[in-house]
Structures are given as C-alpha cells and as structure tokens.
Design a protein around this motif. Sequence first.
Motif, PDB file in Angstrom:
ATOM      1  N   THR A  72       0.849  -1.179   0.131  1.00  0.00           N
ATOM      2  CA  THR A  72       0.005  -0.046  -0.022  1.00  0.00           C
ATOM      3  C   THR A  72       0.869   1.356  -0.146  1.00  0.00           C
ATOM      4  OG1 THR A  72       0.034   0.138   2.383  1.00  0.00           O
ATOM      5  CG2 THR A  72      -1.899  -1.229   1.353  1.00  0.00           C
ATOM      6  N   ARG A  73       0.290   2.359  -0.221  1.00  0.00           N
ATOM      7  CA  ARG A  73       1.064   3.562  -0.234  1.00  0.00           C
ATOM      8  C   ARG A  73       1.672   3.949   1.106  1.00  0.00           C
ATOM      9  NH1 ARG A  73       0.505   8.592  -3.314  1.00  0.00           N
ATOM     10  NH2 ARG A  73      -0.922   7.548  -4.774  1.00  0.00           N
ATOM     11  N   GLU A  74       0.627   3.693   2.172  1.00  0.00           N
ATOM     12  CA  GLU A  74       1.234   3.894   3.494  1.00  0.00           C
ATOM     13  C   GLU A  74       2.494   3.084   4.033  1.00  0.00           C
ATOM     14  OE1 GLU A  74       1.286   5.793   7.046  1.00  0.00           O
ATOM     15  OE2 GLU A  74       0.064   6.194   5.172  1.00  0.00           O
ATOM     16  N   GLU A  75       2.476   1.789   3.514  1.00  0.00           N
ATOM     17  CA  GLU A  75       3.441   0.945   3.621  1.00  0.00           C
ATOM     18  C   GLU A  75       4.871   1.451   3.060  1.00  0.00           C
ATOM     19  OE1 GLU A  75       1.574  -3.560   4.138  1.00  0.00           O
ATOM     20  OE2 GLU A  75       1.984  -2.835   2.027  1.00  0.00           O
ATOM     21  N   VAL A  76       4.796   1.833   1.598  1.00  0.00           N
ATOM     22  CA  VAL A  76       5.795   2.421   0.874  1.00  0.00           C
ATOM     23  C   VAL A  76       6.270   3.712   1.633  1.00  0.00           C
ATOM     24  CG1 VAL A  76       6.631   3.692  -1.235  1.00  0.00           C
ATOM     25  CG2 VAL A  76       5.320   1.361  -1.152  1.00  0.00           C
ATOM     26  N   ARG A  77       5.466   4.427   2.064  1.00  0.00           N
ATOM     27  CA  ARG A  77       5.959   5.702   2.713  1.00  0.00           C
ATOM     28  C   ARG A  77       6.690   5.524   4.209  1.00  0.00           C
ATOM     29  NH1 ARG A  77       4.178   9.096   6.615  1.00  0.00           N
ATOM     30  NH2 ARG A  77       4.442  11.359   6.154  1.00  0.00           N
ATOM     31  N   ASN A  78       6.205   4.459   4.971  1.00  0.00           N
ATOM     32  CA  ASN A  78       6.778   3.973   6.024  1.00  0.00           C
ATOM     33  C   ASN A  78       8.139   3.571   5.886  1.00  0.00           C
ATOM     34  OD1 ASN A  78       4.818   5.006   7.687  1.00  0.00           O
ATOM     35  ND2 ASN A  78       3.619   2.832   7.780  1.00  0.00           N
ATOM     36  N   GLU A  79       8.401   2.633   4.735  1.00  0.00           N
ATOM     37  CA  GLU A  79       9.490   2.205   4.465  1.00  0.00           C
ATOM     38  C   GLU A  79      10.629   3.206   4.055  1.00  0.00           C
ATOM     39  OE1 GLU A  79       9.483  -0.694   1.481  1.00  0.00           O
ATOM     40  OE2 GLU A  79       8.245  -2.001   2.471  1.00  0.00           O
ATOM     41  N   ALA A  80      10.117   4.167   3.520  1.00  0.00           N
ATOM     42  CA  ALA A  80      11.079   5.341   2.949  1.00  0.00           C
ATOM     43  C   ALA A  80      11.279   6.316   4.049  1.00  0.00           C
ATOM     44  CB  ALA A  80      10.303   6.286   1.974  1.00  0.00           C
ATOM     45  N   ILE A  81      10.484   6.448   4.953  1.00  0.00           N
ATOM     46  CA  ILE A  81      10.900   7.137   6.183  1.00  0.00           C
ATOM     47  C   ILE A  81      11.941   6.407   7.211  1.00  0.00           C
ATOM     48  CG2 ILE A  81      10.068   7.934   8.468  1.00  0.00           C
ATOM     49  CD1 ILE A  81       7.348   8.490   6.916  1.00  0.00           C
ATOM     50  N   LEU A  82      11.786   5.155   7.399  1.00  0.00           N
ATOM     51  CA  LEU A  82      12.568   4.359   7.815  1.00  0.00           C
ATOM     52  C   LEU A  82      13.969   4.286   7.496  1.00  0.00           C
ATOM     53  CD1 LEU A  82      10.485   1.124   9.247  1.00  0.00           C
ATOM     54  CD2 LEU A  82      11.297   3.276  10.618  1.00  0.00           C
ATOM     55  N   ALA A  83      13.817   4.283   6.094  1.00  0.00           N
ATOM     56  CA  ALA A  83      15.355   4.099   5.412  1.00  0.00           C
ATOM     57  C   ALA A  83      16.092   5.505   5.503  1.00  0.00           C
ATOM     58  CB  ALA A  83      15.041   3.856   3.578  1.00  0.00           C
ATOM     59  N   ALA A  84      15.263   6.587   5.577  1.00  0.00           N
ATOM     60  CA  ALA A  84      15.708   7.966   5.808  1.00  0.00           C
ATOM     61  C   ALA A  84      16.393   8.148   7.123  1.00  0.00           C
ATOM     62  CB  ALA A  84      14.785   9.138   5.384  1.00  0.00           C
ATOM     63  N   ARG A  85      15.702   7.719   8.239  1.00  0.00           N
ATOM     64  CA  ARG A  85      16.027   7.685   9.564  1.00  0.00           C
ATOM     65  C   ARG A  85      17.336   6.994   9.573  1.00  0.00           C
ATOM     66  NH1 ARG A  85      10.574   6.662  12.538  1.00  0.00           N
ATOM     67  NH2 ARG A  85       9.591   8.526  12.301  1.00  0.00           N
ATOM     68  N   SER A  86      17.701   5.902   9.087  1.00  0.00           N
ATOM     69  CA  SER A  86      18.862   4.908   9.344  1.00  0.00           C
ATOM     70  C   SER A  86      19.967   5.576   8.484  1.00  0.00           C
ATOM     71  CB  SER A  86      18.567   3.501   8.899  1.00  0.00           C
ATOM     72  OG  SER A  86      18.252   3.404   7.306  1.00  0.00           O
ATOM     73  N   ARG A  87      19.699   6.414   7.446  1.00  0.00           N
ATOM     74  CA  ARG A  87      20.748   6.722   6.713  1.00  0.00           C
ATOM     75  C   ARG A  87      21.402   8.156   7.036  1.00  0.00           C
ATOM     76  NH1 ARG A  87      18.047   4.320   1.788  1.00  0.00           N
ATOM     77  NH2 ARG A  87      18.821   2.155   1.841  1.00  0.00           N
ATOM     78  N   ASN A  88      20.304   9.172   7.632  1.00  0.00           N
ATOM     79  CA  ASN A  88      20.551  10.178   8.045  1.00  0.00           C
ATOM     80  C   ASN A  88      20.338  10.384   9.546  1.00  0.00           C
ATOM     81  OD1 ASN A  88      20.793  12.178   6.156  1.00  0.00           O
ATOM     82  ND2 ASN A  88      18.648  12.238   5.370  1.00  0.00           N
ATOM     83  N   PRO A  89      21.528  11.361   9.741  1.00  0.00           N
ATOM     84  CA  PRO A  89      21.528  11.835  11.298  1.00  0.00           C
ATOM     85  C   PRO A  89      20.714  12.754  11.857  1.00  0.00           C
ATOM     86  CG  PRO A  89      23.259  12.740  10.232  1.00  0.00           C
ATOM     87  CD  PRO A  89      22.765  12.012   9.359  1.00  0.00           C
ATOM     88  N   ARG A  90      19.672  13.246  10.885  1.00  0.00           N
ATOM     89  CA  ARG A  90      18.633  14.001  11.293  1.00  0.00           C
ATOM     90  C   ARG A  90      17.742  13.460  12.377  1.00  0.00           C
ATOM     91  NH1 ARG A  90      16.144  16.200   5.985  1.00  0.00           N
ATOM     92  NH2 ARG A  90      15.607  14.048   5.934  1.00  0.00           N
ATOM     93  N   THR A  91      16.883  14.613  12.956  1.00  0.00           N
ATOM     94  CA  THR A  91      15.911  13.999  13.960  1.00  0.00           C
ATOM     95  C   THR A  91      14.623  13.307  13.196  1.00  0.00           C
ATOM     96  OG1 THR A  91      15.022  15.980  14.185  1.00  0.00           O
ATOM     97  CG2 THR A  91      16.645  15.619  15.627  1.00  0.00           C
ATOM     98  N   THR A  92      13.972  12.549  13.829  1.00  0.00           N
ATOM     99  CA  THR A  92      12.954  12.071  13.275  1.00  0.00           C
ATOM    100  C   THR A  92      11.622  13.254  12.822  1.00  0.00           C
ATOM    101  OG1 THR A  92      11.854  11.835  15.496  1.00  0.00           O
ATOM    102  CG2 THR A  92      13.079   9.886  14.502  1.00  0.00           C
ATOM    103  N   ALA A  93      11.736  14.174  13.586  1.00  0.00           N
ATOM    104  CA  ALA A  93      10.838  15.398  13.336  1.00  0.00           C
ATOM    105  C   ALA A  93      11.288  16.029  11.916  1.00  0.00           C
ATOM    106  CB  ALA A  93      11.200  16.355  14.093  1.00  0.00           C
ATOM    107  N   ASP A  94      12.364  15.870  11.432  1.00  0.00           N
ATOM    108  CA  ASP A  94      12.874  16.233  10.234  1.00  0.00           C
ATOM    109  C   ASP A  94      12.380  15.454   9.148  1.00  0.00           C
ATOM    110  OD1 ASP A  94      14.103  18.464  11.196  1.00  0.00           O
ATOM    111  OD2 ASP A  94      15.853  17.820  11.290  1.00  0.00           O
ATOM    112  N   VAL A  95      12.395  14.370   9.364  1.00  0.00           N
ATOM    113  CA  VAL A  95      12.047  12.876   8.163  1.00  0.00           C
ATOM    114  C   VAL A  95      10.568  13.155   7.811  1.00  0.00           C
ATOM    115  CG1 VAL A  95      12.069  10.619   7.431  1.00  0.00           C
ATOM    116  CG2 VAL A  95      13.867  11.561   9.096  1.00  0.00           C
ATOM    117  N   GLY A  96      10.261  13.046   6.422  1.00  0.00           N
ATOM    118  CA  GLY A  96       8.787  13.030   5.969  1.00  0.00           C
ATOM    119  C   GLY A  96       8.451  14.309   5.836  1.00  0.00           C
ATOM    120  N   ARG A  97       9.181  15.418   5.842  1.00  0.00           N
ATOM    121  CA  ARG A  97       8.840  16.760   5.309  1.00  0.00           C
ATOM    122  C   ARG A  97       9.017  16.799   3.759  1.00  0.00           C
ATOM    123  NH1 ARG A  97      10.453  21.065   9.966  1.00  0.00           N
ATOM    124  NH2 ARG A  97       9.445  19.755  11.873  1.00  0.00           N
TER     125      ARG A  97
END
Length: 97
Positions: free
Chosen positions: A72-97
């Motif tokens: 689903t679109r939501e599953e893909v979005r969640n995977e992208a957010i998790l991937a961004a969190r694991s590769r980026n030192p930014r905070t979780t508040a910055d991810v998904g914007r």
Amino acid sequence: MKVKTLIAAVTLLANAGAVFAGDVDPFVDFTHVVSSKTRAEVIAEMREAAAKGEVTRNIEHVDFSNVASTKTREEVRNEAILAARSRNPRTTADVGR
C-alpha cells in the motif's frame, strides 16, 4: 608580481585547454578490415532478426504494463521514512517533510 601571476595564469589556462582538446571518441580506421559478407547479406540478416523480434531498432523499450504493486501507499511511505532515518543523522521530526 602581478605580471608573474598573469603569466602563470595564462600558462595554466593554455595547458588546461590542451588537456580538454583530446578526442573523447578517437577515430578508428577500419579501412583495412575485409568483410566476409556483402551489404545485402547484412541487411537481409537484420531484417530477418527484426522479423523474429530479436532486434529493437535504436530504442530502449521496457514494458511496465503488467507491473502491480504488492504494497500500500502507506507501507511504501513508512519504508521510505525508516530508510531515511537509518541513513541520515537528522532527527525524526525532520524526516517526512
């Protein structure tokens, strides 16, 4: 001092131009190659291969008509957010914007 700097700059510029002046695809002389087939034979082989579907003519073709997503679109979005969190030192508040 400015004259020396100007001479050095002009020399560097001239050398840089010589470096970039080289051929990227140098000419290769094939005039010494003897063909074993005539032009008509090669054209006939190409037409035969095209008729069999073995040749695509100067295009890239990728058939995406039968692609179906299993997520689903939501599953893909969640995977992208998790991937961004694991590769980026930014905070979780910055991810998904």
